[in-house]
Design a protein around this motif. Sequence first.
Motif: not given
Length: 180
Positions: A81, A84-85, A87-88, A94, A109, A113, A118, A120-121
């Motif tokens: 998680d 993923c954060d 990536l965002e 996004r 992914f 997720c 989690v 999805y980023p």
Amino acid sequence: MKTEEILVVDIEATCWEGRNPPGQENDIIEVGVCLLDVGTGAISANRGILVMPERSQISKFCTQLTSITPGLIEDEGIYFDDACDILEQEYDARNLVWASYGDYDRNQFQRQCSEMRVAYPFGPKHINVKTMFQQKRRMKRGVGMAGALEILNLPLEGTHHRGVDDAKNIAKILHWVLNN
């Protein structure tokens, strides 16, 4: 004038020779990313985000394929998680079009997720570089990333099956596809 960038992603996941052992799910263990400037082909923000597997263990086969060891993950890995954060927040995943070589990365992914609950980023715009390359070259069948680089007479830089390096190599293929 704003440059157009595409986020190029390549993941490595836990794997085994043959079927998954009982109770082991494929977990993403590295997210390789870079930004491709569509116009110039410049590659920036290249990074490998190491991820701790939460539903499986790294097999000897996986280490031989990727060079990623359990010790490396213990020293440098973060939770899925948190990856993923990153990536965002750091890559604006996004809002950017993103690309991978084939659909495995996108599907893994989405599956992970969903299973791990989690967010999805990524946004909805995804480019399958393998399919685009196959169509551009008018090939009956797709080829792997290393094969595409060979066809284009481009060197495979770094270690094959390391996300940090493969993302950069995929970006070179994508740039060729978009500009030829």
